[in-house]
Design a protein around this motif. Structure first.
Motif, PDB file in Angstrom:
ATOM      1  N   UNK A   1      99.066  23.972 -21.886  1.00 44.95           N
ATOM      2  CA  UNK A   1      99.158  22.459 -21.655  1.00 44.95           C
ATOM      3  C   UNK A   1      98.896  22.017 -20.250  1.00 44.95           C
ATOM      4  N   UNK A   2      99.043  22.854 -19.264  1.00 41.08           N
ATOM      5  CA  UNK A   2      98.721  22.379 -17.740  1.00 41.08           C
ATOM      6  C   UNK A   2      97.223  22.497 -17.844  1.00 41.08           C
TER       7      UNK A   2
ATOM      8  N   UNK B   1     108.566  14.797 -25.272  1.00 37.46           N
ATOM      9  CA  UNK B   1     107.596  15.465 -26.213  1.00 37.46           C
ATOM     10  C   UNK B   1     107.847  17.152 -26.399  1.00 37.46           C
ATOM     11  N   UNK B   2     107.747  17.591 -27.433  1.00 33.08           N
ATOM     12  CA  UNK B   2     107.758  18.926 -27.774  1.00 33.08           C
ATOM     13  C   UNK B   2     106.548  19.434 -28.011  1.00 33.08           C
ATOM     14  N   UNK B   3     106.108  20.693 -27.307  1.00 36.65           N
ATOM     15  CA  UNK B   3     104.810  21.203 -27.290  1.00 36.65           C
ATOM     16  C   UNK B   3     104.965  22.662 -28.023  1.00 36.65           C
ATOM     17  N   UNK B   4     104.079  22.840 -28.929  1.00 35.23           N
ATOM     18  CA  UNK B   4     104.037  24.310 -29.367  1.00 35.23           C
ATOM     19  C   UNK B   4     102.636  24.908 -29.143  1.00 35.23           C
ATOM     20  N   UNK B   5     102.509  26.089 -29.937  1.00 34.07           N
ATOM     21  CA  UNK B   5     101.127  26.758 -29.765  1.00 34.07           C
ATOM     22  C   UNK B   5      99.989  26.039 -30.552  1.00 34.07           C
ATOM     23  N   UNK B   6     100.611  24.805 -31.210  1.00 34.67           N
ATOM     24  CA  UNK B   6      99.319  24.100 -31.882  1.00 34.67           C
ATOM     25  C   UNK B   6      98.597  23.367 -30.564  1.00 34.67           C
TER      26      UNK B   6
ATOM     27  N   UNK C   1      96.675  24.794 -28.522  1.00 30.16           N
ATOM     28  CA  UNK C   1      95.553  25.531 -28.244  1.00 30.16           C
ATOM     29  C   UNK C   1      94.546  25.056 -29.423  1.00 30.16           C
ATOM     30  N   UNK C   2      94.995  24.465 -30.548  1.00 26.55           N
ATOM     31  CA  UNK C   2      94.092  24.057 -31.656  1.00 26.55           C
ATOM     32  C   UNK C   2      93.535  22.741 -31.387  1.00 26.55           C
TER      33      UNK C   2
ATOM     34  N   UNK D   1      91.951  19.110 -29.850  1.00 27.67           N
ATOM     35  CA  UNK D   1      90.669  18.902 -29.295  1.00 27.67           C
ATOM     36  C   UNK D   1      90.792  18.532 -27.887  1.00 27.67           C
ATOM     37  N   UNK D   2      91.947  18.191 -27.345  1.00 29.12           N
ATOM     38  CA  UNK D   2      92.154  18.143 -25.868  1.00 29.12           C
ATOM     39  C   UNK D   2      92.090  19.490 -25.338  1.00 29.12           C
ATOM     40  N   UNK D   3      92.601  20.476 -25.829  1.00 30.27           N
ATOM     41  CA  UNK D   3      92.500  21.846 -25.082  1.00 30.27           C
ATOM     42  C   UNK D   3      91.416  22.519 -25.317  1.00 30.27           C
ATOM     43  N   UNK D   4      90.549  22.067 -26.424  1.00 27.24           N
ATOM     44  CA  UNK D   4      89.109  22.640 -26.366  1.00 27.24           C
ATOM     45  C   UNK D   4      88.237  21.836 -25.462  1.00 27.24           C
ATOM     46  N   UNK D   5      88.439  20.643 -25.089  1.00 29.60           N
ATOM     47  CA  UNK D   5      87.919  19.945 -24.031  1.00 29.60           C
ATOM     48  C   UNK D   5      88.174  20.666 -22.782  1.00 29.60           C
ATOM     49  N   UNK D   6      89.541  20.658 -22.350  1.00 31.71           N
ATOM     50  CA  UNK D   6      89.883  21.440 -21.086  1.00 31.71           C
ATOM     51  C   UNK D   6      89.465  22.944 -21.003  1.00 31.71           C
ATOM     52  N   UNK D   7      89.474  23.670 -22.123  1.00 34.01           N
ATOM     53  CA  UNK D   7      88.995  25.024 -21.946  1.00 34.01           C
ATOM     54  C   UNK D   7      87.471  25.160 -21.704  1.00 34.01           C
ATOM     55  N   UNK D   8      86.699  24.303 -22.223  1.00 32.69           N
ATOM     56  CA  UNK D   8      85.075  24.106 -21.950  1.00 32.69           C
ATOM     57  C   UNK D   8      85.028  23.814 -20.276  1.00 32.69           C
TER      58      UNK D   8
END
Length: 232
Positions: free
Chosen positions: A57-58, A138-143, A145-146, A148-155
């Protein structure tokens, strides 16, 4: 990058570093689980996480140009359970460029499924706390990591945190985009790859929120790049 700094000041784009203060609770590092920290460019300080989901999330918040700042373990909320008073500390509080705040609670889906009612009471208290202030909860789970926002951040992450970014390439790219208004990615870099300094510098600028792509997370030759100015 003096040119970048001067232009960003003129556009009013410099983020207010650490505008949310410091955590009210320190995360212990000598315990089980995925815990760690990194230096946040957006907050201009070290930020700590105590789970892989929090780290994910960070990453999203750090690379989202619409997020002005965020703080882990930001505040305490009082609630009652079984007739006794308790307090708990939500995981992250973020504020965007429109001064809208979101309070996040990060929990694995398995933990949510096994809730005996205490989590529901905590979350109700958090929702009420946010409602009184005009915030979002908002409640955030392991979802996460799947997403699109995380995929962008990871790139973007390796380029954002790369200490060896060529400042000359970054300054040239920023100047060209700001002068032109909009340019295609193909106009700025000849190829896409880890070894290409222009490509690395471009993704570094996007990760910092100085530049933004037309289609979030899609970096193709036809992708349009512009200076990020949506702060109203």
């Amino acid at each position: 990058m003096r040119y970048c700094s001067d232009l960003l000041h003129n556009l009013g784009l410099f983020a207010i570093n650490n505008s949310m203060g410091n955590p009210v609770r320190k995360i212990p590092h000598r315990t089980r689980g995925v815990r760690g920290y990194f230096f946040s460019l957006k907050n201009n300080r070290r930020v700590d996480y105590e789970s892989l989901n929090e780290q994910s999330l960070m990453k999203v918040l750090e690379t989202d140009p619409y997020i002005l700042s965020y703080c882990e373990q930001p505040l305490k909320i009082e609630f009652k359970w079984g007739g006794r008073p308790y307090s708990y500390t939500p995981d992250i509080l973020s504020t965007n460029v429109s001064s809208q705040s979101t309070l996040y609670e990060v929990k694995p889906e398995e933990v949510l499924k096994k809730d005996d009612g205490r989590l529901a009471v905590k979350f109700d208290a958090a929702k009420e706390y946010c409602l009184e202030r005009g915030w979002t909860f908002k409640i955030v789970t392991e979802a996460v990591r799947k997403s699109p926002e995380y995929q962008r951040a990871d790139l973007l992450w390796p380029h954002l945190m790369n200490p060896n970014i060529d400042e000359n390439h970054a300054e040239t790219i920023f100047r060209r985009v700001s002068d032109a208004g909009v340019l295609r990615l193909a106009d700025l870099v000849e190829k896409d790859g880890w070894a290409d300094p222009s490509y690395c510098a471009l993704l570094h600028l996007i990760g910092k929120g100085w530049l933004v792509e037309s289609s979030s997370g899609i970096f193709e030759p036809s992708t349009h790049i512009r200076v990020f100015t949506d702060h109203g």
